[in-house]
Design a protein around this motif. Sequence first.
Motif, PDB file in Angstrom:
ATOM      1  N   VAL A  78      36.875  40.450 -37.592  1.00  0.00           N
ATOM      2  CA  VAL A  78      38.092  39.933 -36.949  1.00  0.00           C
ATOM      3  C   VAL A  78      37.750  38.772 -36.018  1.00  0.00           C
ATOM      4  CG1 VAL A  78      39.926  40.488 -35.302  1.00  0.00           C
ATOM      5  CG2 VAL A  78      39.352  42.102 -37.127  1.00  0.00           C
ATOM      6  N   ALA A  79      36.681  38.943 -35.217  1.00  0.00           N
ATOM      7  CA  ALA A  79      36.291  37.892 -34.273  1.00  0.00           C
ATOM      8  C   ALA A  79      35.889  36.619 -35.000  1.00  0.00           C
ATOM      9  CB  ALA A  79      35.136  38.395 -33.396  1.00  0.00           C
ATOM     10  N   GLU A  80      35.171  36.778 -36.106  1.00  0.00           N
ATOM     11  CA  GLU A  80      34.672  35.604 -36.830  1.00  0.00           C
ATOM     12  C   GLU A  80      35.801  34.830 -37.493  1.00  0.00           C
ATOM     13  OE1 GLU A  80      30.569  34.852 -39.237  1.00  0.00           O
ATOM     14  OE2 GLU A  80      31.797  36.528 -39.894  1.00  0.00           O
ATOM     15  N   ARG A  81      36.872  35.538 -37.878  1.00  0.00           N
ATOM     16  CA  ARG A  81      37.963  34.889 -38.612  1.00  0.00           C
ATOM     17  C   ARG A  81      39.145  34.506 -37.726  1.00  0.00           C
ATOM     18  NH1 ARG A  81      37.766  39.355 -43.481  1.00  0.00           N
ATOM     19  NH2 ARG A  81      35.743  38.732 -44.331  1.00  0.00           N
ATOM     20  N   ALA A  82      39.121  34.903 -36.473  1.00  0.00           N
ATOM     21  CA  ALA A  82      40.268  34.637 -35.588  1.00  0.00           C
ATOM     22  C   ALA A  82      40.438  33.142 -35.351  1.00  0.00           C
ATOM     23  CB  ALA A  82      40.064  35.362 -34.262  1.00  0.00           C
ATOM     24  N   ASP A  83      41.687  32.688 -35.237  1.00  0.00           N
ATOM     25  CA  ASP A  83      41.906  31.286 -34.886  1.00  0.00           C
ATOM     26  C   ASP A  83      41.680  31.102 -33.393  1.00  0.00           C
ATOM     27  OD1 ASP A  83      44.230  32.110 -33.514  1.00  0.00           O
ATOM     28  OD2 ASP A  83      45.464  31.855 -35.303  1.00  0.00           O
ATOM     29  N   ARG A  84      41.718  29.855 -32.966  1.00  0.00           N
ATOM     30  CA  ARG A  84      41.340  29.543 -31.582  1.00  0.00           C
ATOM     31  C   ARG A  84      42.213  30.266 -30.566  1.00  0.00           C
ATOM     32  NH1 ARG A  84      39.888  29.216 -27.269  1.00  0.00           N
ATOM     33  NH2 ARG A  84      38.952  27.503 -26.086  1.00  0.00           N
ATOM     34  N   SER A  85      43.506  30.409 -30.856  1.00  0.00           N
ATOM     35  CA  SER A  85      44.411  31.021 -29.875  1.00  0.00           C
ATOM     36  C   SER A  85      44.152  32.516 -29.694  1.00  0.00           C
ATOM     37  CB  SER A  85      45.868  30.788 -30.285  1.00  0.00           C
ATOM     38  OG  SER A  85      46.117  31.370 -31.559  1.00  0.00           O
ATOM     39  N   HIS A  86      43.543  33.170 -30.701  1.00  0.00           N
ATOM     40  CA  HIS A  86      43.278  34.605 -30.607  1.00  0.00           C
ATOM     41  C   HIS A  86      41.790  34.917 -30.479  1.00  0.00           C
ATOM     42  CE1 HIS A  86      47.195  34.349 -32.797  1.00  0.00           C
ATOM     43  NE2 HIS A  86      47.508  35.309 -31.957  1.00  0.00           N
ATOM     44  N   ARG A  87      40.973  33.877 -30.401  1.00  0.00           N
ATOM     45  CA  ARG A  87      39.517  34.091 -30.452  1.00  0.00           C
ATOM     46  C   ARG A  87      38.993  34.826 -29.230  1.00  0.00           C
ATOM     47  NH1 ARG A  87      35.678  31.077 -33.362  1.00  0.00           N
ATOM     48  NH2 ARG A  87      33.748  32.297 -33.457  1.00  0.00           N
ATOM     49  N   GLU A  88      39.498  34.477 -28.051  1.00  0.00           N
ATOM     50  CA  GLU A  88      39.002  35.118 -26.831  1.00  0.00           C
ATOM     51  C   GLU A  88      39.209  36.625 -26.878  1.00  0.00           C
ATOM     52  OE1 GLU A  88      40.516  33.439 -23.277  1.00  0.00           O
ATOM     53  OE2 GLU A  88      39.723  31.435 -23.672  1.00  0.00           O
ATOM     54  N   ALA A  89      40.421  37.050 -27.245  1.00  0.00           N
ATOM     55  CA  ALA A  89      40.718  38.485 -27.285  1.00  0.00           C
ATOM     56  C   ALA A  89      39.835  39.189 -28.310  1.00  0.00           C
ATOM     57  CB  ALA A  89      42.192  38.698 -27.622  1.00  0.00           C
TER      58      ALA A  89
END
Length: 368
Positions: A78-89
């Motif tokens: 999930v972390a590797e595929r998250a876009d920039r807006s959701h990456r921190e979470a």
Amino acid sequence: MTLSALTILVLALVAALVVAVGFWAYSVANRLDRLHVRSDLSWLALDAALARRAVVARSIAASISASEGRNLAHLADVAERADRSHREAAENALSAALAKVDTDRLRSPLVAELADAEARVLIARRFHNDAVRDTLALRTRRTVQWLHLGGTAPLPTYFEIAERAGTSVPVSAQPVAVRPTPSSPTPSSPTPSSPAPDSPAPVPDRARTSARVVLLDDEGRVLLLRGHDPTTPEAHFWFTVGGAVEPGESLLDAAIREIAEETGLHVDPDQVFGPMWRRVAVFPFNGEVLHSEELFFAVQVPAFEPGADGFTELERRMSLEHRWFDPAGVRDLVGAGESVYPQDLPQLLDEARAVAARHREPEVRAIR
């Protein structure tokens, strides 16, 4: 109609003012462009460090219980595929899961890999946030906003990720006196790994600061040493001259001492330039997991035959040997699959030569 001397003077002053403002605006726009490039590159470096941590997390997932491993592997995906807006979470969720892993159940190399990966993330995040801070500081000035010198480039954003309790960037296990060197601010074995300054949950057995030297001769060659970990004699690697800073010793003094001990050559302080690079690594060596911060200097001397009389007992157990390499020789070493530290040495030699010849003022930067 003739112009009076006063009119000519006023027009000249106005023209000079317009030219000065134009030059200032051009300089600021140029600087802003460089800052945006820097923040973009720092994000790419951070993204790569986060991706590497996800790879290590999946390796750990395969080594722990099935249920815990599936959850960890899922969070890494999930972390590797998250876009920039959701990456921190997503990255914070992965950090929380990694913090719960019992590292005592992991193999020592995997513990070192985790420490290295998390430390790379820490360094890359700090570099990125520094770049964002500098860019925003200039972009948000009123004159810059009024003149639209930032163009249409979007404002960069900070990346915040929780650091483990106890995470820090230690400089040394002992206090180190850093004496000013001719150019920049502030143990006798190599470092088979790459950057990683902090000490997350897998705490290294020992921390150290090292002064390392890219020793060049007037024929354009670099001196490297070849050795092996005393506990694994079958694995050899190449590395630059240098070693640990002793308690109370400055980086410059340590660099000069290490040159004398490892090569027999005595150099003067004004022949040593730097530090120019900083490399941090967590790695297993001689039965310990070490956390090493290395600062590199550049020295150019006439060609000479290095001696081994000053080797320590540990260095003799490493079966150290010297060899001079021209740039093509270093590239051939890497191309042949030999382990060379720092890892980017073939690409860094031109910079080291420029620093040693005082053609370039060094500015400490991170390397691998």
